[in-house]
Design a protein around this motif. Structure first.
Motif, PDB file in Angstrom:
ATOM      1  N   VAL A   1      -0.240  -9.700   3.799  1.00  0.00           N
ATOM      2  CA  VAL A   1      -1.524  -9.012   3.677  1.00  0.00           C
ATOM      3  C   VAL A   1      -1.324  -7.964   2.598  1.00  0.00           C
ATOM      4  O   VAL A   1      -0.649  -6.950   2.813  1.00  0.00           O
ATOM      5  N   ALA A   2      -1.843  -8.260   1.410  1.00  0.00           N
ATOM      6  CA  ALA A   2      -1.499  -7.428   0.255  1.00  0.00           C
ATOM      7  C   ALA A   2      -2.534  -7.581  -0.851  1.00  0.00           C
ATOM      8  O   ALA A   2      -3.367  -8.477  -0.829  1.00  0.00           O
TER       9      ALA A   2
ATOM     10  N   THR B   1       2.463  -6.932  -9.686  1.00  0.00           N
ATOM     11  CA  THR B   1       3.003  -6.059  -8.649  1.00  0.00           C
ATOM     12  C   THR B   1       2.185  -6.266  -7.384  1.00  0.00           C
ATOM     13  O   THR B   1       0.956  -6.133  -7.401  1.00  0.00           O
ATOM     14  N   VAL B   2       2.873  -6.611  -6.289  1.00  0.00           N
ATOM     15  CA  VAL B   2       2.252  -6.902  -4.997  1.00  0.00           C
ATOM     16  C   VAL B   2       2.549  -5.734  -4.052  1.00  0.00           C
ATOM     17  O   VAL B   2       3.714  -5.349  -3.901  1.00  0.00           O
ATOM     18  N   THR B   3       1.514  -5.184  -3.416  1.00  0.00           N
ATOM     19  CA  THR B   3       1.684  -4.061  -2.488  1.00  0.00           C
ATOM     20  C   THR B   3       0.979  -4.390  -1.184  1.00  0.00           C
ATOM     21  O   THR B   3      -0.213  -4.729  -1.193  1.00  0.00           O
TER      22      THR B   3
ATOM     23  N   GLY C   1       5.617  -2.499   1.905  1.00  0.00           N
ATOM     24  CA  GLY C   1       6.243  -2.085   0.654  1.00  0.00           C
ATOM     25  C   GLY C   1       5.599  -2.804  -0.510  1.00  0.00           C
ATOM     26  O   GLY C   1       4.477  -3.300  -0.413  1.00  0.00           O
ATOM     27  N   SER C   2       6.334  -2.865  -1.602  1.00  0.00           N
ATOM     28  CA  SER C   2       5.836  -3.570  -2.783  1.00  0.00           C
ATOM     29  C   SER C   2       6.982  -4.356  -3.419  1.00  0.00           C
ATOM     30  O   SER C   2       8.158  -4.124  -3.112  1.00  0.00           O
TER      31      SER C   2
ATOM     32  N   THR D   1      10.341  -2.376  -2.602  1.00  0.00           N
ATOM     33  CA  THR D   1      10.345  -0.973  -2.187  1.00  0.00           C
ATOM     34  C   THR D   1      10.022  -0.886  -0.700  1.00  0.00           C
ATOM     35  O   THR D   1       9.533  -1.846  -0.092  1.00  0.00           O
ATOM     36  N   GLY D   2      10.270   0.294  -0.109  1.00  0.00           N
ATOM     37  CA  GLY D   2       9.948   0.520   1.295  1.00  0.00           C
ATOM     38  C   GLY D   2      10.690  -0.468   2.180  1.00  0.00           C
ATOM     39  O   GLY D   2      11.885  -0.733   1.972  1.00  0.00           O
TER      40      GLY D   2
END
Length: 132
Positions: free
Chosen positions: A42-43, A67-69, A77-78, A104-105
């Motif tokens: 879910v991004a 870039t996927v967040t 994260g991303s 990240t995250g």
């Protein structure tokens, strides 16, 4: 690490963008990407694509970075996806990979490959990935 698969639909909005002065007249195309993923991922993502369409019907190629967040199986994260794909007279060959060390995250250390499926005008993804 064990491999996990994420699946689901996504919507994509492609918007034409101008080429640089250096690339004008080359036959290339440039588009911005804006996607919304649902399902196990879910991004939202944003990116850029360069493409070329051959005079031979069904032959083309593109490269892109996006870039996927969001949240992947509950982990937030991303990460960045790198695309390099071709179509030879209608036969696709895809290479869509997570850029190493881009997570990240909760997605730090993410590695994997994605496949885009287009059926009856609908887009979906199959994402095989590993996390530490």
């Amino acid at each position: 690490m064990t491999s996990t698969q994420a699946n689901g639909p996504f919507d994509v909005k492609l918007s034409p963008e101008p080429l640089s002065g250096v690339a004008e007249g080359t036959g290339l195309g440039r588009m911005s990407l804006n996607k919304k993923f649902d399902g196990d991922l879910v991004a939202a993502s944003q990116g850029e694509m360069l493409s070329f369409r051959s005079s031979e019907p069904g032959s083309a190629g593109y490269v892109a970075m996006e870039t996927v967040t969001g949240t992947l199986h509950g982990r937030h994260g991303s990460f960045v996806l790198q695309h390099s794909s071709t179509m030879t007279r209608g036969v696709p060959e895809q290479s869509i990979s997570v850029v190493p060390d881009s997570g990240t995250g909760d997605l730090a250390g993410l590695a994997g490959r994605m496949i885009i499926i287009i059926a009856e005008g609908q887009h979906s993804y199959k994402f095989d990935y590993t996390l530490p």
